[in-house]
Design an enzyme around this catalytic site. Structure first.
Site, PDB file in Angstrom:
ATOM      1  N   ASP A 184     -18.255  70.874-106.765  1.00 40.47           N
ATOM      2  CA  ASP A 184     -17.251  69.949-106.242  1.00 40.47           C
ATOM      3  C   ASP A 184     -16.828  68.923-107.281  1.00 40.47           C
ATOM      4  OD1 ASP A 184     -17.277  71.126-103.731  1.00 40.47           O
ATOM      5  OD2 ASP A 184     -18.828  69.787-102.960  1.00 40.47           O
ATOM      6  N   TYR A 197     -30.621  73.573-108.425  1.00 39.73           N
ATOM      7  CA  TYR A 197     -29.874  72.320-108.512  1.00 39.73           C
ATOM      8  C   TYR A 197     -30.839  71.159-108.695  1.00 39.73           C
ATOM      9  CZ  TYR A 197     -25.304  74.197-107.130  1.00 39.73           C
ATOM     10  OH  TYR A 197     -24.116  74.874-107.092  1.00 39.73           O
ATOM     11  N   ARG A 230     -26.740  67.631-101.507  1.00 44.73           N
ATOM     12  CA  ARG A 230     -26.399  66.227-101.286  1.00 44.73           C
ATOM     13  C   ARG A 230     -26.793  65.788 -99.874  1.00 44.73           C
ATOM     14  NH1 ARG A 230     -20.241  66.148-102.905  1.00 44.73           N
ATOM     15  NH2 ARG A 230     -20.410  63.986-102.148  1.00 44.73           N
ATOM     16  N   ARG A 274     -19.322  77.449-107.370  1.00 47.34           N
ATOM     17  CA  ARG A 274     -18.268  76.442-107.463  1.00 47.34           C
ATOM     18  C   ARG A 274     -18.862  75.060-107.233  1.00 47.34           C
ATOM     19  NH1 ARG A 274     -13.964  79.402-103.390  1.00 47.34           N
ATOM     20  NH2 ARG A 274     -13.607  81.290-104.651  1.00 47.34           N
TER      21      ARG A 274
END
Length: 284
Positions: free
Chosen positions: A59, A117, A204, A57
């Site tokens: 954001d 990522y 992040r 999932r």
């Protein structure tokens, strides 16, 4: 249709999307989601409602070039029918890349062995206008090699409690980072992370720790201090969502899924110091 039966076929699909206009992957009551858009498009092709499951999932504002999903259907369609039919009904910011029939033992999330990522920072004196929604921005010069060296403290199996969001629902904060790198590509500083799984905001928050190191405000050992603290309050900022991309998911080759090869790409423009010492780009 979440429960497969003997007369259903399970399909796996690759998805890319620009997350700028969505509240995230997952269906939400307060805005458009990628999941809802793809379910509507595939449901139209199938002739019935579908229930999608994804590898990870994302954001609000986060993008993907290698998201993987699956659903079950009784509809008999060819691969090209799923792609052409669904893409014709999807918004321009979402596209299906491939479709494959898979066994019912496959699950987009639980069959995933690792995920990749990429976080991209536009490191320049002024905010970017082109592709602004797909980039983070840091105006002060960053030393990518310094960031890369410091990031190696994170490789291996660790408790990443200090690098998870307060709202993270994962039962365990212990994860394994297989590799992590930071490199400069023209005006961009690119962070790539490959791990067995990720916590909420983990990439992040890693970027938020490495940025002050790259700027020279923190030493490389700060990464170890943050990691060992197991306290989110001892960490750095949560970097903006716009620079983050899910670029690939690893599965057992037995499933026969395409290997993710596409990466987000930007024009490479040489950097030169401006009169105030900040990075400027282009020109002679």
């Amino acid at each position: 249709m979440s429960n497969a039966s003997a007369d259903t076929q399970r399909w796996a699909l690759g998805v890319e999307y620009d997350g700028s206009g969505f509240v995230g992957w997952q269906r939400q009551k307060d805005g458009p989601s990628v999941q809802a858009a793809v379910e509507e498009a595939l449901g139209f092709v199938a002739g019935h409602g579908v229930d999608l499951h994804c590898a990870g999932r994302t954001d609000a504002g986060v993008h993907a070039v290698g998201q993987v999903i699956h659903f079950d259907t009784m509809a008999v369609r060819e691969e090209r029918n799923w792609l052409l039919g669904a893409n014709a009904r999807l918004p321009e910011s979402v596209a299906l890349l491939w479709a494959r029939p898979v066994s019912r033992s496959f699950h987009a999330r639980f069959s995933a062995q690792a995920r990749r990522y990429r976080y991209v920072i536009a490191n320049q004196a002024v905010r970017p206008a082109i592709q602004a929604g797909g980039l983070s921005w840091w105006r002060y010069p960053l030393d990518a090699q310094r960031m890369h060296d410091a990031a190696q403290w994170l490789v291996g199996r660790h408790d990443f409690a200090s690098l998870r969001a307060a709202a993270c629902q994962a039962k365990s904060s212990v994860k394994t980072i297989h590799s992590i790198s930071v490199s400069r590509q023209g005006r961009h500083v690119v962070l790539d992370v490959h791990a067995n799984a990720f916590l909420h905001h983990m990439v992040r928050n890693i970027a938020g720790v490495l940025i002050p190191i790259g700027q020279g405000k923190r030493g490389a050992a700060w990464v170890r201090e943050v990691l060992e603290s197991r306290d989110r309050r001892a960490s750095g900022i949560t970097a903006p969502a716009g620079g983050l991309y899910l670029v690939g998911v690893d599965y057992d080759p037995v499933f026969g899924l395409p290997q993710a090869a596409q990466q987000p790409v930007w024009p490479i423009v040489p950097a030169r110091p401006g009169p105030d010492g900040l990075l400027a780009f282009g020109g002679s």
